[in-house]
Design a protein around this motif. Structure first.
Motif, PDB file in Angstrom:
ATOM      1  N   ARG A   1       7.380  -5.931  17.979  1.00 42.35           N
ATOM      2  CA  ARG A   1       8.222  -5.181  17.046  1.00 42.35           C
ATOM      3  C   ARG A   1       7.835  -3.714  17.084  1.00 42.35           C
TER       4      ARG A   1
ATOM      5  N   MET B   1       7.255 -17.201  11.707  1.00 43.33           N
ATOM      6  CA  MET B   1       7.879 -16.337  10.707  1.00 43.33           C
ATOM      7  C   MET B   1       9.256 -15.858  11.167  1.00 43.33           C
TER       8      MET B   1
ATOM      9  N   ALA C   1      11.546 -13.094   9.990  1.00 40.44           N
ATOM     10  CA  ALA C   1      11.547 -11.959   9.057  1.00 40.44           C
ATOM     11  C   ALA C   1      12.903 -11.263   9.076  1.00 40.44           C
TER      12      ALA C   1
ATOM     13  N   ALA D   1       8.900  -4.815   6.431  1.00 43.05           N
ATOM     14  CA  ALA D   1       9.455  -6.020   7.076  1.00 43.05           C
ATOM     15  C   ALA D   1       8.487  -7.197   7.052  1.00 43.05           C
ATOM     16  N   TYR D   2       7.592  -7.229   6.067  1.00 40.04           N
ATOM     17  CA  TYR D   2       6.776  -8.426   5.845  1.00 40.04           C
ATOM     18  C   TYR D   2       7.498  -9.337   4.855  1.00 40.04           C
ATOM     19  N   ILE D   3       7.313 -10.645   5.061  1.00 44.16           N
ATOM     20  CA  ILE D   3       7.944 -11.611   4.164  1.00 44.16           C
ATOM     21  C   ILE D   3       7.118 -11.722   2.881  1.00 44.16           C
TER      22      ILE D   3
ATOM     23  N   GLY E   1       1.235 -13.060   5.269  1.00 44.38           N
ATOM     24  CA  GLY E   1       0.657 -11.952   6.042  1.00 44.38           C
ATOM     25  C   GLY E   1       1.124 -12.015   7.478  1.00 44.38           C
ATOM     26  N   ASP E   2       0.321 -11.472   8.380  1.00 42.43           N
ATOM     27  CA  ASP E   2       0.677 -11.470   9.803  1.00 42.43           C
ATOM     28  C   ASP E   2       0.226 -12.790  10.424  1.00 42.43           C
ATOM     29  N   ALA E   3       1.197 -13.621  10.774  1.00 41.99           N
ATOM     30  CA  ALA E   3       0.867 -14.969  11.260  1.00 41.99           C
ATOM     31  C   ALA E   3       0.035 -14.905  12.535  1.00 41.99           C
ATOM     32  N   GLY E   4       0.369 -13.997  13.451  1.00 43.60           N
ATOM     33  CA  GLY E   4      -0.383 -13.880  14.708  1.00 43.60           C
ATOM     34  C   GLY E   4      -1.841 -13.537  14.430  1.00 43.60           C
TER      35      GLY E   4
HETATM   36  N1  URA Z   1       5.732 -11.570  10.976  1.00 42.42           N
HETATM   37  C1  URA Z   1       4.628 -12.016  10.334  1.00 42.42           C
HETATM   38  O1  URA Z   1       3.675 -12.489  10.965  1.00 42.42           O
HETATM   39  N2  URA Z   1       4.590 -11.941   8.991  1.00 42.42           N
HETATM   40  C2  URA Z   1       5.612 -11.439   8.253  1.00 42.42           C
HETATM   41  O2  URA Z   1       5.523 -11.411   7.022  1.00 42.42           O
HETATM   42  C3  URA Z   1       6.750 -10.975   8.951  1.00 42.42           C
HETATM   43  C4  URA Z   1       6.782 -11.056  10.304  1.00 42.42           C
END
Ligand code: URA
Length: 209
Positions: A104, A133, A135, A192-194, A199-202
């Protein structure tokens, strides 16, 4: 919405709640993502075609159903989607695995593709695209575009958590694609976080934060 399935199974909801907790560590997070992929895959694959085969039991010979026809391809969207692959291959060990790499843009939040490799030919396969995710929907739309450009026809997408904005966008652009969601969250924030999300899934799967 046709072709949109929000999972309401208590086991999935329970596991998602543990994922949300910022104190949940990498190892547990990774295991839970995989377990949720198994539970979601169990539901998403309930329409796999069967054919009767002959089997000799210790008692007698019988005709009994086994999975037939369409072969499966799991396609994780890199990198967080990798966390869901083993969940699907646990259910269907013969599945082939493709990869789609998207990142992104930190400013525009638009997806850019940097890697793509799919099983060839892809047109006869049932494709299960996985990403924890959903988003904005931008990456998912690009990934499905890419799969279709390569001849993919029968596509299911699985997301552990979705934002309403992304779900609507993906469904509008690709109404033929079946979308499975573990939980529909409230909204996206201005980065653009849910929300409430996880959080950041990766980063949480790979322990990179
Ligand atoms: N990707 C993620 O890992 N977390 C989000 O909240 C949005 C996009």
């Amino acid at each position: 919405m046709d072709n949109v399935f929000i999972m309401d199974h208590p086991l999935i909801q329970h596991k998602i709640s543990i994922l949300r907790n910022k104190e949940t560590g990498t190892n547990e997070f990774r295991k839970l993502i995989e377990e949720i992929a198994v539970l979601m895959g169990f539901e998403a694959l309930r329409d796999l075609p069967l054919e009767d085969v002959e089997v000799e039991t210790p008692i007698e010979t019988c005709r009994t159903p086994m999975i037939s026809g369409k072969k499966l391809a799991v396609v994780p969207v890199l990198r967080a989607g990798l966390g869901m692959v083993n969940g699907i291959t646990t259910l269907v060990p013969s599945a082939k695995i493709g990869h789609i790499g998207l990142y992104r843009d930190p400013v525009t939040h638009e997806p850019h593709e940097y890697y793509c490799k799919l099983p060839d030919p892809i047109d006869q396969r049932l494709i299960v695209m996985v990403d924890p995710m959903l988003a904005t929907g931008g990456s998912a739309i690009s990934a499905v575009n890419f799969i279709k450009q390569h001849g993919g026809k029968s596509i299911k997408c699985m997301f552990v958590i979705a934002a309403p904005e992304g779900l609507k966008r993906l469904h509008e652009v690709h109404p033929d694609v079946q979308i499975y969601v573990g939980h529909l969250d409230r909204e996206l924030n201005d980065r653009a976080y849910i929300c409430p999300g996880l959080g950041d899934a990766g980063d949480r799967i790979f322990g990179t934060k």
